[in-house]
Design a protein around this motif. Structure first.
Motif, PDB file in Angstrom:
ATOM      1  N   VAL A 189      16.170  21.788 -11.790  1.00 16.94           N
ATOM      2  CA  VAL A 189      15.616  20.525 -11.297  1.00 16.94           C
ATOM      3  C   VAL A 189      16.659  19.847 -10.416  1.00 16.94           C
ATOM      4  N   THR A 190      16.211  19.160  -9.365  1.00 13.02           N
ATOM      5  CA  THR A 190      17.107  18.384  -8.505  1.00 13.02           C
ATOM      6  C   THR A 190      17.070  16.925  -8.941  1.00 13.02           C
ATOM      7  N   VAL A 191      18.245  16.320  -9.123  1.00 16.40           N
ATOM      8  CA  VAL A 191      18.343  14.931  -9.565  1.00 16.40           C
ATOM      9  C   VAL A 191      19.156  14.147  -8.534  1.00 16.40           C
ATOM     10  N   VAL A 192      18.628  12.998  -8.128  1.00 18.09           N
ATOM     11  CA  VAL A 192      19.312  12.124  -7.173  1.00 18.09           C
ATOM     12  C   VAL A 192      19.563  10.780  -7.840  1.00 18.09           C
ATOM     13  N   GLY A 193      20.823  10.382  -7.937  1.00 18.32           N
ATOM     14  CA  GLY A 193      21.181   9.079  -8.484  1.00 18.32           C
ATOM     15  C   GLY A 193      21.324   8.064  -7.369  1.00 18.32           C
ATOM     16  N   VAL A 194      20.547   7.005  -7.428  1.00 25.37           N
ATOM     17  CA  VAL A 194      20.569   5.944  -6.411  1.00 25.37           C
ATOM     18  C   VAL A 194      21.227   4.705  -6.996  1.00 25.37           C
ATOM     19  N   ASP A 195      22.213   4.161  -6.296  1.00 24.30           N
ATOM     20  CA  ASP A 195      22.869   2.939  -6.747  1.00 24.30           C
ATOM     21  C   ASP A 195      23.417   2.200  -5.529  1.00 24.30           C
ATOM     22  N   SER A 196      23.384   0.886  -5.584  1.00 27.85           N
ATOM     23  CA  SER A 196      23.820   0.080  -4.438  1.00 27.85           C
ATOM     24  C   SER A 196      25.330  -0.101  -4.383  1.00 27.85           C
ATOM     25  N   VAL A 197      26.044   0.271  -5.452  1.00 29.32           N
ATOM     26  CA  VAL A 197      27.495   0.075  -5.517  1.00 29.32           C
ATOM     27  C   VAL A 197      28.206   1.358  -5.094  1.00 29.32           C
ATOM     28  N   GLY A 198      28.960   1.276  -4.012  1.00 30.37           N
ATOM     29  CA  GLY A 198      29.602   2.462  -3.461  1.00 30.37           C
ATOM     30  C   GLY A 198      30.553   3.147  -4.414  1.00 30.37           C
ATOM     31  N   LYS A 199      31.353   2.377  -5.171  1.00 24.31           N
ATOM     32  CA  LYS A 199      32.311   2.970  -6.100  1.00 24.31           C
ATOM     33  C   LYS A 199      31.601   3.795  -7.170  1.00 24.31           C
ATOM     34  N   LYS A 200      30.459   3.322  -7.624  1.00 27.69           N
ATOM     35  CA  LYS A 200      29.711   4.067  -8.633  1.00 27.69           C
ATOM     36  C   LYS A 200      29.144   5.350  -8.041  1.00 27.69           C
ATOM     37  N   GLY A 201      28.627   5.250  -6.831  1.00 24.60           N
ATOM     38  CA  GLY A 201      28.097   6.436  -6.175  1.00 24.60           C
ATOM     39  C   GLY A 201      29.154   7.502  -5.973  1.00 24.60           C
ATOM     40  N   ARG A 202      30.344   7.090  -5.560  1.00 21.40           N
ATOM     41  CA  ARG A 202      31.434   8.052  -5.364  1.00 21.40           C
ATOM     42  C   ARG A 202      31.864   8.670  -6.691  1.00 21.40           C
ATOM     43  N   HIS A 237      26.517  22.357 -23.510  1.00 20.55           N
ATOM     44  CA  HIS A 237      27.241  21.488 -24.446  1.00 20.55           C
ATOM     45  C   HIS A 237      28.624  21.145 -23.895  1.00 20.55           C
ATOM     46  N   GLN A 238      29.289  22.123 -23.328  1.00 21.89           N
ATOM     47  CA  GLN A 238      30.612  21.891 -22.768  1.00 21.89           C
ATOM     48  C   GLN A 238      30.541  20.950 -21.567  1.00 21.89           C
ATOM     49  N   GLN A 239      29.485  21.078 -20.768  1.00 17.45           N
ATOM     50  CA  GLN A 239      29.324  20.177 -19.629  1.00 17.45           C
ATOM     51  C   GLN A 239      29.088  18.740 -20.088  1.00 17.45           C
ATOM     52  N   LEU A 240      28.305  18.555 -21.145  1.00 16.17           N
ATOM     53  CA  LEU A 240      28.079  17.208 -21.671  1.00 16.17           C
ATOM     54  C   LEU A 240      29.379  16.607 -22.195  1.00 16.17           C
ATOM     55  N   GLU A 241      30.179  17.406 -22.858  1.00  8.02           N
ATOM     56  CA  GLU A 241      31.468  16.923 -23.350  1.00  8.02           C
ATOM     57  C   GLU A 241      32.397  16.593 -22.183  1.00  8.02           C
ATOM     58  N   THR A 289      31.714  12.640  -7.539  1.00  4.61           N
ATOM     59  CA  THR A 289      32.921  13.362  -7.946  1.00  4.61           C
ATOM     60  C   THR A 289      32.730  14.033  -9.296  1.00  4.61           C
ATOM     61  N   ILE A 290      32.134  13.316 -10.248  1.00  4.29           N
ATOM     62  CA  ILE A 290      31.915  13.893 -11.575  1.00  4.29           C
ATOM     63  C   ILE A 290      30.991  15.105 -11.482  1.00  4.29           C
ATOM     64  N   ALA A 291      29.905  14.978 -10.718  1.00  5.46           N
ATOM     65  CA  ALA A 291      28.966  16.091 -10.569  1.00  5.46           C
ATOM     66  C   ALA A 291      29.671  17.312  -9.985  1.00  5.46           C
ATOM     67  N   ARG A 292      30.537  17.086  -9.005  1.00 10.73           N
ATOM     68  CA  ARG A 292      31.266  18.209  -8.396  1.00 10.73           C
ATOM     69  C   ARG A 292      32.206  18.848  -9.407  1.00 10.73           C
ATOM     70  N   ARG A 293      32.918  18.040 -10.175  1.00  8.13           N
ATOM     71  CA  ARG A 293      33.854  18.579 -11.155  1.00  8.13           C
ATOM     72  C   ARG A 293      33.151  19.338 -12.273  1.00  8.13           C
ATOM     73  N   LEU A 294      31.916  18.955 -12.563  1.00  7.91           N
ATOM     74  CA  LEU A 294      31.152  19.646 -13.604  1.00  7.91           C
ATOM     75  C   LEU A 294      30.426  20.878 -13.064  1.00  7.91           C
ATOM     76  N   GLY A 295      30.522  21.104 -11.750  1.00  4.30           N
ATOM     77  CA  GLY A 295      29.850  22.251 -11.142  1.00  4.30           C
ATOM     78  C   GLY A 295      28.352  22.087 -11.047  1.00  4.30           C
ATOM     79  N   LEU A 296      27.883  20.846 -10.921  1.00  6.06           N
ATOM     80  CA  LEU A 296      26.446  20.577 -10.846  1.00  6.06           C
ATOM     81  C   LEU A 296      26.010  20.556  -9.376  1.00  6.06           C
ATOM     82  N   ASP A 297      25.432  21.660  -8.925  1.00  2.00           N
ATOM     83  CA  ASP A 297      24.972  21.702  -7.542  1.00  2.00           C
ATOM     84  C   ASP A 297      23.540  21.209  -7.395  1.00  2.00           C
ATOM     85  N   ASN A 298      22.974  20.673  -8.492  1.00  2.21           N
ATOM     86  CA  ASN A 298      21.623  20.116  -8.452  1.00  2.21           C
ATOM     87  C   ASN A 298      21.619  18.601  -8.631  1.00  2.21           C
TER      88      ASN A 298
END
Length: 215
Positions: A88-101, A17-21, A105-114
């Motif tokens: 589960v491993t999740v990969v987000g694919v997007d053609s826009v570099g700014k969105k990918g970055r 819940h805290q990660q979603l927030e 960054t958000i995944a790293r800050r949330l501690g999501l290593d998957n």
């Protein structure tokens, strides 16, 4: 901040819940300089974005599987799924570099290593996945082609309450033309549809929206 009560179909821990927030906070912060979601929808983030993505938890994903999110944008639904399914491993694919970055960054800050981000066209992603998900990215026929190209089999059969392997698309509006074109391209395809209004109750935003499961 309003509690996330009832926002998922699975039981979440306090940490989840805290990660979603924290995801909401991070995405809205990034949205001030990177167009991840429309500014008009920021005040409705929990309904129009987060809850919408979490309808995919009405069935589970098997531990150890890989999910690719085509056109992930701001990590929707990639990051919520990574939070809900830490095995589960999740990969987000997007053609826009700014969105990918931003997603990285958000995944790293949330501690999501998957949760990972890949920048480029969907047709060029050279990974493998057991499931594909998408939210208002492309027609069903195109999404199905992307999935079939990278799909690999699970080691076992999905259990009761788990999604069968394939594509899960969050869609809205009249889909008769898309489904007709999909069946014309692949006559053996199986399509299952779930009305979000039937899952969540009457709501103006979810009225014509659904999950389309293709396998």
């Amino acid at each position: 901040m309003q509690e996330l009560t009832g926002i998922s179909f699975i039981d979440l821990t306090d940490d989840q819940h805290q990660q979603l927030e924290a995801f909401e906070e991070q995405l809205l912060r990034f949205n001030q300089r990177v167009n991840l979601i429309s500014a008009e929808s920021e005040h409705h983030f929990r309904t129009q974005h987060l809850l919408h993505c979490l309808t995919l938890t009405r069935r589970d994903f098997p531990d150890g599987c890989t999910i690719v999110d085509w056109g992930t944008g701001g990590g929707l639904p990639a990051i919520p799924l990574a939070i809900c399914y830490p095995e589960v491993t999740v990969v987000g694919v997007d053609s826009v570099g700014k969105k990918g970055r931003a997603v990285r960054t958000i995944a790293r800050r949330l501690g999501l290593d998957n949760c990972y981000s890949w920048t480029g066209r969907a047709e060029d992603w050279d990974g493998e996945a057991h499931y594909s998900v998408s939210r208002a990215t492309a027609p069903l026929g195109e999404l199905w082609q992307w999935h079939r190209r990278i799909a690999i089999d699970l080691e076992g059969t999905p259990g009761d309450g788990e999604w069968q392997q394939g594509l899960l698309a969050l869609k809205g509006g009249n889909l008769s033309g898309e489904i007709e074109a999909l069946r014309a391209a692949d006559s053996a395809v199986e399509v299952e549809r779930f009305s979000l209004e039937s899952l969540l109750g009457r709501n103006e935003f979810f009225g014509e929206k659904e999950i389309v499961a293709i396998g």
